[in-house]
Design a protein around this motif. Sequence first.
Motif, PDB file in Angstrom:
ATOM      1  N   ARG A 196       0.836  -1.192   0.000  1.00 39.82           N
ATOM      2  CA  ARG A 196       0.000   0.000   0.000  1.00 39.82           C
ATOM      3  C   ARG A 196       0.875   1.249   0.000  1.00 39.82           C
ATOM      4  O   ARG A 196       1.643   1.478   0.911  1.00 39.82           O
ATOM      5  CB  ARG A 196      -0.913   0.015   1.213  1.00 39.82           C
ATOM      6  CG  ARG A 196      -1.863   1.195   1.249  1.00 39.82           C
ATOM      7  CD  ARG A 196      -2.407   1.413   2.626  1.00 39.82           C
ATOM      8  NE  ARG A 196      -1.359   1.489   3.620  1.00 39.82           N
ATOM      9  CZ  ARG A 196      -0.614   2.554   3.812  1.00 39.82           C
ATOM     10  NH1 ARG A 196      -0.793   3.628   3.090  1.00 39.82           N
ATOM     11  NH2 ARG A 196       0.336   2.547   4.735  1.00 39.82           N
ATOM     12  N   THR A 197       0.765   2.043  -1.067  1.00 43.53           N
ATOM     13  CA  THR A 197       1.462   3.326  -1.058  1.00 43.53           C
ATOM     14  C   THR A 197       0.456   4.463  -0.984  1.00 43.53           C
ATOM     15  O   THR A 197       0.816   5.589  -0.719  1.00 43.53           O
ATOM     16  CB  THR A 197       2.310   3.485  -2.330  1.00 43.53           C
ATOM     17  OG1 THR A 197       1.490   3.171  -3.441  1.00 43.53           O
ATOM     18  CG2 THR A 197       3.510   2.574  -2.297  1.00 43.53           C
ATOM     19  N   ILE A 198      -0.783   4.134  -1.235  1.00 46.03           N
ATOM     20  CA  ILE A 198      -1.839   5.146  -1.148  1.00 46.03           C
ATOM     21  C   ILE A 198      -1.931   5.634   0.290  1.00 46.03           C
ATOM     22  O   ILE A 198      -1.867   4.857   1.238  1.00 46.03           O
ATOM     23  CB  ILE A 198      -3.192   4.515  -1.548  1.00 46.03           C
ATOM     24  CG1 ILE A 198      -3.161   4.074  -2.993  1.00 46.03           C
ATOM     25  CG2 ILE A 198      -4.339   5.461  -1.305  1.00 46.03           C
ATOM     26  CD1 ILE A 198      -3.204   5.181  -3.962  1.00 46.03           C
ATOM     27  N   PHE A 199      -2.085   6.928   0.435  1.00 48.70           N
ATOM     28  CA  PHE A 199      -2.273   7.514   1.757  1.00 48.70           C
ATOM     29  C   PHE A 199      -3.789   7.680   1.937  1.00 48.70           C
ATOM     30  O   PHE A 199      -4.379   8.586   1.346  1.00 48.70           O
ATOM     31  CB  PHE A 199      -1.537   8.847   1.802  1.00 48.70           C
ATOM     32  CG  PHE A 199      -1.513   9.500   3.150  1.00 48.70           C
ATOM     33  CD1 PHE A 199      -1.166   8.782   4.281  1.00 48.70           C
ATOM     34  CD2 PHE A 199      -1.808  10.851   3.281  1.00 48.70           C
ATOM     35  CE1 PHE A 199      -1.122   9.385   5.514  1.00 48.70           C
ATOM     36  CE2 PHE A 199      -1.763  11.458   4.519  1.00 48.70           C
ATOM     37  CZ  PHE A 199      -1.422  10.730   5.634  1.00 48.70           C
ATOM     38  N   PRO A 200      -4.426   6.789   2.713  1.00 51.88           N
ATOM     39  CA  PRO A 200      -5.900   6.792   2.732  1.00 51.88           C
ATOM     40  C   PRO A 200      -6.543   8.161   2.999  1.00 51.88           C
ATOM     41  O   PRO A 200      -7.500   8.510   2.312  1.00 51.88           O
ATOM     42  CB  PRO A 200      -6.225   5.782   3.832  1.00 51.88           C
ATOM     43  CG  PRO A 200      -5.065   4.886   3.887  1.00 51.88           C
ATOM     44  CD  PRO A 200      -3.871   5.721   3.547  1.00 51.88           C
TER      45      PRO A 200
ATOM     46  N   PHE B  56      -8.171  -2.748   0.993  1.00 52.97           N
ATOM     47  CA  PHE B  56      -6.865  -2.894   0.366  1.00 52.97           C
ATOM     48  C   PHE B  56      -6.397  -4.331   0.540  1.00 52.97           C
ATOM     49  O   PHE B  56      -6.427  -4.870   1.637  1.00 52.97           O
ATOM     50  CB  PHE B  56      -5.859  -1.949   1.030  1.00 52.97           C
ATOM     51  CG  PHE B  56      -6.142  -0.498   0.758  1.00 52.97           C
ATOM     52  CD1 PHE B  56      -5.629   0.110  -0.370  1.00 52.97           C
ATOM     53  CD2 PHE B  56      -6.927   0.250   1.619  1.00 52.97           C
ATOM     54  CE1 PHE B  56      -5.898   1.445  -0.627  1.00 52.97           C
ATOM     55  CE2 PHE B  56      -7.203   1.582   1.366  1.00 52.97           C
ATOM     56  CZ  PHE B  56      -6.680   2.179   0.241  1.00 52.97           C
ATOM     57  N   ILE B  57      -5.966  -4.904  -0.541  1.00 57.78           N
ATOM     58  CA  ILE B  57      -5.412  -6.264  -0.475  1.00 57.78           C
ATOM     59  C   ILE B  57      -3.974  -6.186  -0.961  1.00 57.78           C
ATOM     60  O   ILE B  57      -3.713  -5.726  -2.076  1.00 57.78           O
ATOM     61  CB  ILE B  57      -6.239  -7.237  -1.326  1.00 57.78           C
ATOM     62  CG1 ILE B  57      -7.672  -7.254  -0.808  1.00 57.78           C
ATOM     63  CG2 ILE B  57      -5.653  -8.626  -1.286  1.00 57.78           C
ATOM     64  CD1 ILE B  57      -8.619  -8.041  -1.638  1.00 57.78           C
ATOM     65  N   GLU B  58      -3.067  -6.549  -0.081  1.00 57.03           N
ATOM     66  CA  GLU B  58      -1.650  -6.442  -0.424  1.00 57.03           C
ATOM     67  C   GLU B  58      -1.082  -7.827  -0.712  1.00 57.03           C
ATOM     68  O   GLU B  58      -1.029  -8.679   0.161  1.00 57.03           O
ATOM     69  CB  GLU B  58      -0.900  -5.781   0.741  1.00 57.03           C
ATOM     70  CG  GLU B  58      -1.183  -4.302   0.814  1.00 57.03           C
ATOM     71  CD  GLU B  58      -1.054  -3.765   2.213  1.00 57.03           C
ATOM     72  OE1 GLU B  58      -0.143  -4.194   2.920  1.00 57.03           O
ATOM     73  OE2 GLU B  58      -1.881  -2.899   2.577  1.00 57.03           O
ATOM     74  N   LEU B  59      -0.680  -8.012  -1.928  1.00 54.28           N
ATOM     75  CA  LEU B  59      -0.161  -9.320  -2.336  1.00 54.28           C
ATOM     76  C   LEU B  59       1.190  -9.130  -2.997  1.00 54.28           C
ATOM     77  O   LEU B  59       1.422  -8.150  -3.690  1.00 54.28           O
ATOM     78  CB  LEU B  59      -1.132  -9.979  -3.312  1.00 54.28           C
ATOM     79  CG  LEU B  59      -2.538 -10.190  -2.773  1.00 54.28           C
ATOM     80  CD1 LEU B  59      -3.459 -10.617  -3.878  1.00 54.28           C
ATOM     81  CD2 LEU B  59      -2.526 -11.225  -1.674  1.00 54.28           C
TER      82      LEU B  59
END
Lengths: 243, 500
Positions: free
Chosen positions: A91-95, A110-113
Motif C-alpha cells: 500500500r502506497t496510497i495515503f488513505p 486494500f489487499i496487499e499481495l
Amino acid sequence: MITSKADIIAQLQKEILPLQGFKTLSKNGGNDVGLGPIKNAFPNADFPLGAVHEFLSTSAEDATATTGFVSGILSSLMKKGGASIWIGASRTIFPPALKSFDIAPDKIIFIELKKEKEMLWAMEEALKCDGLAAVIGEIKELSFTDSRRLQLAVEQSHVTGFVLRNNPRSINTTACITRWNITSITSELANEMPGVGFPRWKVDLLKVRNGKPGSWQMEWVAGKFRHIPAISIVVPVQQKKTG
Amino acid sequence: MPKRFMSIWFRYLRTDRFVRRQPDLLSIPFVLSSPDHGRVVVTAVNVLAQQQGIDNGMAVADARAIIPSLKVFDDSPDLSIKLLTGIAEWCIRFSPVVAIDPPDGLLLDVTGCAHLWKGEKKYLEEIKKRFIHFGYDVRIAIADTIGSAWAIARFGQNNFIIKSGEQTTALLPLPPSCLRIDSVIVERLEKLGLRQISNFISMPRPSLRRRFGKELLQKLDKASGHEEETIIPVIPVEPYYERLPSLEPIVTATGIEIALQRLLDALCKRLAHEEKGIRGAIFKCYRIDGKMEKIEIGTNRPTCNTKHLFKLFEIKIDSIEPALGIELFTLDALKVEELPITQEELWKNHCGLDNINLSELLDRISGKIGAGKIHRYVPDEHYWPERSFKLALSIDEPLQTTWKMDRPRPLQLLSKPEAIDVTAPIPDYPPMNFRYKGKLHKIRKADGPERIQQEWWLQQGQHRDYYAVEDEEGHRYWLFRLGHYDAAKSYQWFIHGFFA
C-alpha cells in the motif's frame, strides 16, 4: 435510400457495441463519470463501465497522477454507496488523501499481495463479485491471456476494473477496452497567485475500441473534473467563477 | 395417569466430587471455603469433618481449632450448578425430563419410566447403586408431586417410594422445613410449637395465610398435589457435527467433493433451521491406513450458505492426500454464531461493505492467501501523517472520528521518508531545488510550511515543517525539514510523498 442505409448501419453498430464490451448500465442517460469532453471519444459518448481499463505510467510521479485520475472516476462510481477493492503489491496510497477526491477511504478494502499470480487471481475473483463499485489493481505485467480473463470476469458482473501498470517490462496488446497514459502538468492558479494549484493532468487516451483516441488537459477542482482548453491561456473571468 | 417425580439429594455434592478427583481424600476430614466479608467461611463439609462438629457457615479459623489437621480447598460459586448440569445430562438415560434443583439436588419426571426397570423399587435401587458406585452419597425419593418427593428425599425415614395419592399422609410426620419455605417462617412455626406438618395442616386456611403469608399455603398445595408445579428440563446441546461413512474407499477428488457437499447440506439445513451460521468449520477425512487428513476454513460472518462454504473448502481439497482411500468423512462446525435475519433485498443495486457477496469474496481470498493481507483503514485522531489512519479491526468497524481534509495531503505516501539534498534560500522559505534519486528538480511553485509537531506522549523527536512543491515538469511533491534551521545544520530534508 441512403438515409435508410445509414440507419441500418447505425443500428448494427449499436448491436455490435454490447458484444464488444460496451454496456450502458444505467437505464436513463449514459454512464456519466464527469469526464466532460473526454466522453466524446467513446462510442455513444458513454464512459464504458463494466469493462477493464488499462493505465500506463513510467515513474512514481506519473503513477500518482494516474491514481489521482482514477480516484476522480472512482469517486463518481462510489457515489451510490458502493465499496471497492484496491489490490497492490504494497500500500502506497495515503488513505486520508482519498477524501480530497470525495471518496470515503474506509469504504475501500486494500489487499496487499506480493506475487503477480495471486494478484491476478484476486483481481479476477473481485471482478466476478457483483457487489462492488470498482476494482483497482496495481498489476505491472498483464499478458493478453490475463487481460482476457479479466474481461470475461466483468462480462457477468458489470464491475468496472482499472489496471494500473507502472513501469511495465513491455507494452503488449491486451483485451482491455481502453489504454490511458496520465502525466501531471504544471498547475495554474487564478490571477497568477503563488502556490501550488489544483491537480492538473495531461490525459492521453492511447487506445479505445471503436472510439477516437485523443489528448486532453484535465484538472480536479472542488470534487469535479474540469477540462482545460488545449490553448492553455485561460480567460481570467472564467477562472474567477470556478476558483 | 398420575405424574410421578423423583428427587435426588446429594448430601455431600461438592466434597464427593473432590474425593472423586483425589481418592486419598476419602479418609481425611476436609472442607471447602470461600471468602465472605473479610473472613474465610466454610461452604462445604465432608462426612468426617461433619462428624467432628464442623458445619457450613463456620469460619475456617474456628474449624481449624476443632481439627488442626483440617484440609481446606477453594470453593467456586458456580461449581455446584456445573456439577449438577453434568449429572443431569448423564441422568437423561433414566428419564427424558431431568431438571437441576440447586444447590444440591436433581428432579426427574419419571412418569412411565419405572416399568422399564421392572418397577419403581428396582428403578430407584439401580439409580442409587450407580451413584454410590461413582462415590456420591445420595438420597432418592419418588412421589406424585415434586414437593413431596423433595421432602421425602431429605426428611423421609424409611419408606422412600410414596404410593400414588398418599403423599399428604407421608408428609404429616415431617418438620415444616421440608416444605421448601423461608427459614423465617419455619422459625415462627417452631416458636408456636408447630413442629410437624400434621400440627397445622388441618388449620383453617385464612388464619394460616394471615399468620404465615401466602407462601406457606402455596408450598403446602404444591406438595400435596392441589397445585400444579412444573420443572424446566435440562436440554443438552447437540454438537454441530455430521459424519458420512463410505462403503467403498474414496480416492478421487470428485468423490471427496460429493461427500463434502452432502455433509454441508445436512449441517446447513440444521443450522438454517436453528437460525445459526458457521464461523469456522473443519472437514476431516479418515483414511484406511488409520491416518487422518483435515482441512479447515473460517468466515468473516456467520453463514449457512452451502455454495459459499463449499467454495471455501474447494480451494483446499487439493491438499487432501487420499492414499489408499478414505472411509469416513466428518464435518464439524467449530464456531457457530447466531445468524442475523436477512432482509429480503429491496434494492438490487445495494453494494456497501455489508454486502454478502463482498464478505464471501473476502472469505475466499483470505482462505487462499491469508487474512493478514486484507486491510481496511479508518481515521485516527493524530496529525502525524503516519498515525493519522489505522487498521480497522473488522470489516464493519464504525468510524470513531471523521477523515480530516483541511490540509493538502499527498495521494501516495512513502512508507519511510527518504533523505534528499536541498538548496534553500533563507530559513523557513521553501527550497529552490532538490535532488531525489540522482535527479535535480527545480522548484517553481510551493506552499507551506505546515508544521507538524511530534506527539511527545507517543514518541520523542523533532518536528516536521512540510512544504508542498511543484517542479518545472509539473510533478508535485511533499517535502519536509526535520528540526529547526541552525548554524550547526542539524536539520535534514526529506521527501515524504507525491501529490496527484
